[in-house]
Design an enzyme around this catalytic site. Structure first.
Site, PDB file in Angstrom:
ATOM      1  CG  ASP A 197     -47.741   4.531 -40.334  1.00  0.00           C
ATOM      2  OD1 ASP A 197     -48.013   5.374 -41.208  1.00  0.00           O
ATOM      3  OD2 ASP A 197     -48.535   4.187 -39.456  1.00  0.00           O
ATOM      4  CB  ILE A 256     -43.409  -3.923 -35.863  1.00  0.00           C
ATOM      5  CG1 ILE A 256     -43.813  -4.212 -34.416  1.00  0.00           C
ATOM      6  CG2 ILE A 256     -44.582  -3.358 -36.639  1.00  0.00           C
ATOM      7  CD1 ILE A 256     -42.664  -4.342 -33.483  1.00  0.00           C
ATOM      8  CE1 TYR A 257     -48.238  -4.162 -37.599  1.00  0.00           C
ATOM      9  CE2 TYR A 257     -49.190  -4.443 -39.764  1.00  0.00           C
ATOM     10  CZ  TYR A 257     -49.161  -3.800 -38.547  1.00  0.00           C
ATOM     11  OH  TYR A 257     -50.053  -2.792 -38.281  1.00  0.00           O
TER      12      TYR A 257
END
Length: 169
Positions: free
Chosen positions: A33, A124-125
């Protein structure tokens, strides 16, 4: 649809649409992102802010997808989708597959023929890479879409090797 695995930088892909593993705010973040927003420039953020003001006041829901300009990226559009956070106690696989399905639907609706995907939710998820690849390929290999080529872009060599092994199995 042709599905290819590539190691590389998703922001450098010369495709019609790049898929962004966005956070629900649509206002940028880290990982894919952040890279897409940094390299794509302020035009992407401006369109994301407009989307928040008009349709997504509470943010984009997990598994949903929406498109903006690609700004300075070598693509026409960015398709933003919000992946689920991995859970050991709750099966969120369908939400992860929805990211790929809905991103393809949005890209196809725009007329995109080539689409580059990151490995959604694997950063990160916390989604385990091997299962994230399985979930992605289960959709990309069977989708009925006008998109002609889907590229699954793996950021580093270790992730690419895992993806190759899963794809061959």
């Amino acid at each position: 649809m042709l599905v290819t695995l590539l190691q590389g930088d998703i922001t450098a892909q010369q495709v019609d649409a790049v898929v962004n593993a966005a956070n629900s705010s649509l206002l940028g973040g880290g990982g894919v992102d952040g890279a897409i927003h940094r390299k794509g420039g302020p035009e992407i953020l401006a369109e994301c802010r407009a989307l928040r003001a008009s349709h997504y006041g509470r943010g984009l829901g997990t598994g949903q997808a929406v498109a903006t300009t690609a700004g300075r990226l070598p693509a026409r559009w960015v398709v933003h989708t919000v992946g689920p956070v991995y859970s050991r106690t709750e099966d969120r696989s369908e939400l992860l597959r929805d990211c790929y399905r809905n991103a393809l639907r949005v890209a196809g609706g725009l007329g995109a023929r080539t689409v580059a995907f990151p490995l959604i939710s694997s950063g990160i998820y916390g989604w385990p890479v091997d299962d994230a690849v399985r979930q992605a390929l289960s959709v990309l290999r069977t989708a009925e879409t006008s998109v002609e080529e889907a590229r699954l872009i793996l950021y580093d060599a270790a992730t690419y090797r895992i993806a190759e092994q899963v794809a061959a199995a």
